[in-house]
Design a protein around this motif. Structure first.
Motif, PDB file in Angstrom:
ATOM      1  N   UNK A  98      85.857  33.549  27.708  1.00  0.00           N
ATOM      2  CA  UNK A  98      84.884  34.085  26.203  1.00  0.00           C
ATOM      3  C   UNK A  98      85.670  33.524  24.640  1.00  0.00           C
ATOM      4  N   UNK A 125      87.853  37.864  41.641  1.00  0.00           N
ATOM      5  CA  UNK A 125      89.124  36.393  41.059  1.00  0.00           C
ATOM      6  C   UNK A 125      88.899  36.114  39.560  1.00  0.00           C
ATOM      7  N   UNK A 126      89.948  36.094  38.656  1.00  0.00           N
ATOM      8  CA  UNK A 126      89.771  35.991  37.467  1.00  0.00           C
ATOM      9  C   UNK A 126      88.799  35.017  37.019  1.00  0.00           C
ATOM     10  N   UNK A 127      87.952  33.581  37.843  1.00  0.00           N
ATOM     11  CA  UNK A 127      87.680  33.025  37.787  1.00  0.00           C
ATOM     12  C   UNK A 127      85.885  33.653  37.287  1.00  0.00           C
ATOM     13  N   UNK A 186      85.605  36.826  37.390  1.00  0.00           N
ATOM     14  CA  UNK A 186      85.563  37.727  35.862  1.00  0.00           C
ATOM     15  C   UNK A 186      84.884  36.449  34.350  1.00  0.00           C
ATOM     16  N   UNK A 187      86.200  34.868  34.398  1.00  0.00           N
ATOM     17  CA  UNK A 187      85.720  34.550  33.080  1.00  0.00           C
ATOM     18  C   UNK A 187      84.064  34.137  32.503  1.00  0.00           C
ATOM     19  N   UNK A 190      82.462  37.334  31.735  1.00  0.00           N
ATOM     20  CA  UNK A 190      83.156  37.958  30.454  1.00  0.00           C
ATOM     21  C   UNK A 190      81.753  36.725  29.352  1.00  0.00           C
TER      22      UNK A 190
END
Lengths: 178, 178, 178, 178
Positions: C42, C85-87, C89-90, C93
């Motif tokens: 984001x 996982x960060x992906x 979360x992205x 977001x």
């Protein structure tokens, strides 16, 4: 604002009390030391035929009435084993009975209260005290009270709380606002 | 494995008990119903000169001794106000005294125990019961016990736990392993 | 019930996928593997004059549309560093942008969804995965979705999840209900 | 003490940055704005034959090296959806790779670091930001770093953090100690 502090500790002039008193210095406050009262554990009769009868001959109801007279209720408890003291927990457990008792209109009256938590513990309270804060949040949400904030302080031996500068800063700030 | 269940509830044959008994069906288990004993709240004298004297004339110490005789300790409590019952909390609070008492070598003896938690509540226990689980984790870490797992069940009215199929599946699985 | 699984993992046929597939065995399910899409982080322009313009040339919006077509959304993620996982979360977001975009009526459409979380981790997931569950609860509350439940499994090396009998029992139970 | 701030935000001069800069005012600090770097999501190859090869052509490793040069690492992130931003999460996810890379001795080097978290969010951050704090605690415990504390601030619109007097008091106090 009319303020009450409910103390859950079992020691005279303990760390929690020192910190909480800083937060209300110079203010007119009513104090309840739960250790000085007789509060029986709840007996869960919510679903029995007779319900919760008025058979508990103890101080619970009189404390409830005193709470209802104030606008802000500060729950000040040492962190024992990562949550509020057992005597404070027993007091709150009894609310299940108070809620059913039409004389108190407990949920209605509590829904206009502001609440605040002050907890002092010795074992990483800033992290290990967080489940207690989450529990208080659920408790206050349930009764409809507005959870205004909390201060977690670090202290174990008597007076150790004086070394927690951040906790005292927050208590001073709270005092200015009250 | 030698098993003890410590019950924190205040109702006969409550939802927590129904679920916990499923988990130990057919096994030889010692049960302690805390509601049937006299356990005084802790009086925090850790830092007073006399320390914790043996002045509590109650059942706490005898329960401690019975716990020490077992390998697995199951803490079974209704979720009252988003945590263990006040009577169970008072029992655990007193461990601060037991730890200081050389007759029990409490931390040493507990460090070889396996522990398990069973909690049943009515208000979204799978989420709102999690701070209680985190709290038990800290408690067991402190005394060095091995936290083997937990089951959270949903139930409010008597017998309602029977509708929580997942909780019973987990209790059955636990029973097979014990 | 029309079901979608959103996979946050980065490994083919990982532990999380094995467990989640058990939960939907034999059912008609649409799967999204976030690792196969381009989803930009984001850029927080909520408060800039132009707002969130449609300048992100990536796959986010097409995935949002596919989600909106289903009744149950299962978020299946390995527990990396104690959270999703960060992906994943992205991806979540970016909802801050989607919510502001009138073409999607995102909050309105999500408020009728049922959601479920499946997470597998190697380091005490039953305790250390709980903050992640609490976050998902807040996320689902915010968008108005109904959080139906979660399964936490233990696994680190490929296939290790097969040893987590309790997780599979819960997945089987979920499959029967879907 | 040599200090680094790692910014996870995506907005210039956002609330999180305003608060964090107060905490290090007048001090010599190295700043990393993750949004200005290319950091690929982790590809979980811990258990594949080739392991994590040095095939990621991005900025991750150079940031790791810069972190290793400091004594205190401040993680400053807006609270997006009740946790750290996706770009910060992707950065931390990649540590699973760094840990396996003998060139960095990552765990060894991090075990001497002091860490601090600053997070600002709009939706009850003092309660709903707590799972994020618990996650950071687990993260820092895993790498052996010493978690020195955290500040949670409230802010949504640009500059709104200036109204959070308590957060600024804590930031000032932190600044005095650094």
């Amino acid at each position: 604002m009319s303020i009450m502090i409910i103390y859950g500790g079992t020691r005279e002039n303990g760390n929690t009390e020192i910190l909480a008193e800083r937060a209300v210095e110079g203010l007119d406050v009513e104090r309840i030391y739960l250790k000085d009262y007789k509060i029986l554990p709840i007996e869960d009769l919510r679903h029995s035929e007779e319900g919760f009868l008025e058979k508990n001959d103890d101080d619970h109801n009189s404390i409830v009435k005193r709470i209802q007279a104030h606008e802000m209720i500060i729950f000040a408890t040492p962190i024992y084993w990562y949550s509020m003291s057992g005597i404070m927990k027993n007091f709150i457990d009894r609310w299940s009975q108070t809620i059913k008792d039409p004389r108190y209109e407990f949920k209605h009256s509590m829904s206009s209260k502001k609440t605040f938590v002050i907890g002092v513990g010795g074992d990483e309270p800033f992290v290990k005290g967080l489940p207690m804060i989450q529990q208080f949040k659920y408790i206050f949400d349930f009764i409809g009270a507005s959870f205004e904030g909390y201060i977690l302080g670090k202290g174990n031996k008597p007076g150790e709380i004086y070394h927690d500068e951040a906790a005292f800063e927050l208590a001073s700030l709270m005092q200015k606002r009250l």
